[in-house]
Enzyme design. Structure first.
Site, PDB file in Angstrom:
ATOM      1  N   SER A  99     109.829  -3.621  43.665  1.00  0.00           N
ATOM      2  CA  SER A  99     109.657  -2.211  43.326  1.00  0.00           C
ATOM      3  C   SER A  99     110.961  -1.637  42.773  1.00  0.00           C
ATOM      4  O   SER A  99     111.033  -0.468  42.429  1.00  0.00           O
ATOM      5  CB  SER A  99     109.259  -1.429  44.583  1.00  0.00           C
ATOM      6  OG  SER A  99     110.296  -1.557  45.545  1.00  0.00           O
ATOM      7  N   ASP A 136     114.618 -10.637  49.117  1.00  0.00           N
ATOM      8  CA  ASP A 136     114.944  -9.601  50.089  1.00  0.00           C
ATOM      9  C   ASP A 136     116.454  -9.598  50.274  1.00  0.00           C
ATOM     10  O   ASP A 136     117.072 -10.662  50.391  1.00  0.00           O
ATOM     11  CB  ASP A 136     114.238  -9.831  51.430  1.00  0.00           C
ATOM     12  CG  ASP A 136     114.259  -8.547  52.250  1.00  0.00           C
ATOM     13  OD1 ASP A 136     113.803  -7.513  51.727  1.00  0.00           O
ATOM     14  OD2 ASP A 136     114.728  -8.563  53.394  1.00  0.00           O
ATOM     15  N   SER A 137     117.032  -8.417  50.249  1.00  0.00           N
ATOM     16  CA  SER A 137     118.480  -8.288  50.351  1.00  0.00           C
ATOM     17  C   SER A 137     118.848  -7.300  51.442  1.00  0.00           C
ATOM     18  O   SER A 137     118.034  -6.453  51.814  1.00  0.00           O
ATOM     19  CB  SER A 137     119.071  -7.765  49.034  1.00  0.00           C
ATOM     20  OG  SER A 137     118.859  -8.674  48.007  1.00  0.00           O
ATOM     21  N   GLY A 161     121.879   1.532  45.343  1.00  0.00           N
ATOM     22  CA  GLY A 161     121.922   1.309  46.789  1.00  0.00           C
ATOM     23  C   GLY A 161     123.308   1.518  47.371  1.00  0.00           C
ATOM     24  O   GLY A 161     123.943   2.567  47.190  1.00  0.00           O
TER      25      GLY A 161
HETATM   26  P1  ITT Z   1     111.779  -4.660  46.890  1.00  0.00           P
HETATM   27  O1  ITT Z   1     111.627  -4.915  48.367  1.00  0.00           O
HETATM   28  O2  ITT Z   1     110.582  -4.044  46.294  1.00  0.00           O
HETATM   29  O3  ITT Z   1     112.278  -5.864  46.138  1.00  0.00           O
HETATM   30  P2  ITT Z   1     113.942  -2.877  47.772  1.00  0.00           P
HETATM   31  O4  ITT Z   1     114.856  -1.955  47.037  1.00  0.00           O
HETATM   32  O5  ITT Z   1     113.167  -2.311  48.932  1.00  0.00           O
HETATM   33  O6  ITT Z   1     112.951  -3.556  46.701  1.00  0.00           O
HETATM   34  P3  ITT Z   1     115.390  -4.706  49.549  1.00  0.00           P
HETATM   35  O7  ITT Z   1     114.490  -4.452  50.707  1.00  0.00           O
HETATM   36  O8  ITT Z   1     115.729  -6.119  49.215  1.00  0.00           O
HETATM   37  O9  ITT Z   1     114.769  -4.117  48.207  1.00  0.00           O
HETATM   38  O10 ITT Z   1     116.735  -3.889  49.662  1.00  0.00           O
HETATM   39  C1  ITT Z   1     117.162  -3.305  50.872  1.00  0.00           C
HETATM   40  C2  ITT Z   1     118.173  -2.218  50.583  1.00  0.00           C
HETATM   41  O11 ITT Z   1     119.373  -2.813  50.126  1.00  0.00           O
HETATM   42  C3  ITT Z   1     117.761  -1.172  49.553  1.00  0.00           C
HETATM   43  O12 ITT Z   1     118.193   0.089  49.993  1.00  0.00           O
HETATM   44  C4  ITT Z   1     118.505  -1.586  48.322  1.00  0.00           C
HETATM   45  O13 ITT Z   1     118.820  -0.461  47.512  1.00  0.00           O
HETATM   46  C5  ITT Z   1     119.764  -2.207  48.906  1.00  0.00           C
HETATM   47  N1  ITT Z   1     120.263  -3.265  48.021  1.00  0.00           N
HETATM   48  C6  ITT Z   1     119.685  -4.448  47.714  1.00  0.00           C
HETATM   49  N2  ITT Z   1     120.422  -5.115  46.807  1.00  0.00           N
HETATM   50  C7  ITT Z   1     121.488  -4.336  46.544  1.00  0.00           C
HETATM   51  C8  ITT Z   1     122.591  -4.447  45.663  1.00  0.00           C
HETATM   52  O14 ITT Z   1     122.745  -5.488  44.864  1.00  0.00           O
HETATM   53  N3  ITT Z   1     123.470  -3.452  45.628  1.00  0.00           N
HETATM   54  C9  ITT Z   1     123.323  -2.371  46.427  1.00  0.00           C
HETATM   55  N4  ITT Z   1     122.316  -2.163  47.270  1.00  0.00           N
HETATM   56  C10 ITT Z   1     121.402  -3.147  47.326  1.00  0.00           C
END
Ligand code: ITT
Length: 197
Positions: A8, A76-77, A152
């Site tokens: 998303s 997932d991050s 993020g």
């Molecule tokens: P999807 O699950 O739909 O892929 P999401 O934005 O919810 O999108 P995550 O659950 O993986 O994705 O991300 C968890 C949080 O970490 C979310 O607030 C992201 O904005 C932040 N995040 C992930 N990757 C990042 C990056 O490279 N730099 C900064 N923030 C990041």
């Protein structure tokens, strides 16, 4: 290879595209009836489990559609702050939306340990086979929000491999050289050359 990235988050797609296009692959967003997927994230303390759940949801979205033959990728991050083990971790989205970056800075106000790392787990499914990879980017949490790029947690994350700037002070090319997402995607491409599990 054309990869459909089920997320998303269009920033993730932009970053994956910046890397993969250089390496001769194309990545496009997965849209169903014009919409990006909106995943239900399971209660789990494990990025891999969450990524697996996203993959299952993505696969069920494309079942019996013309997209079924494409390689589908999810990730997932999360940001992991050493001072608070596991936090915000898999709850990074929730914490970002609730206390936000200012809340994190306040929590760390009196802390002498500002070390943190971003972690990513990426999973790709193609022709009923699955490949998986992970990436880490170590760094520290800044004392204030700096920069306008990225997304993020980037305004408060200073990668160790950088020049002391936050990811938000770097352009997408600079972030892509050293990010958790890049390391995870490169690992995934390497494993794609090997027999899948
Ligand atoms: P999807 O699950 O739909 O892929 P999401 O934005 O919810 O999108 P995550 O659950 O993986 O994705 O991300 C968890 C949080 O970490 C979310 O607030 C992201 O904005 C932040 N995040 C992930 N990757 C990042 C990056 O490279 N730099 C900064 N923030 C990041």
């Amino acid at each position: 290879m054309k990869i459909l990235f089920a997320t998303s988050n269009q920033n993730k797609i932009r970053e994956a595209h910046a890397l993969l296009s250089e390496l001769g692959h194309s990545v496009e967003e997965l849209r169903i009836n014009g919409n990006l997927p909106d995943f239900i994230e399971p209660q789990s303390s494990d990025l891999k489990e969450v990524a697996n759940s996203k993959l299952k949801q993505a696969i069920s979205l494309i079942k019996d559609t013309e997209l079924e033959d494409y390689a589908i990728m999810v990730e997932d991050s999360g940001l992991f702050i050493d001072e608070f083990p596991g936090f915000p971790g898999v709850f990074s989205s929730f914490v970002y939306d609730s206390i936000g970056l200012n809340g994190i800075l306040t929590l760390l106000e009196k802390s002498t340990n500002r070390s943190a790392e971003y972690r990513t787990v990426t999973i790709l499914q193609w022709k009923n086979k699955i490949w998986e990879s992970s990436g880490v980017c170590k760094g520290t949490i800044s004392v204030e929000k700096l920069g306008k790029e990225g997304f993020g947690y980037d305004p408060i994350f200073i990668p160790l491999q950088g020049n002391g700037s936050t990811f938000s002070q770097m352009n997408i090319k600079q972030k892509t050289l050293i990010s958790h997402r890049t390391f995870s995607l490169k690992g995934l491409l390497d494993s794609l050359k090997l027999p899948s599990k």
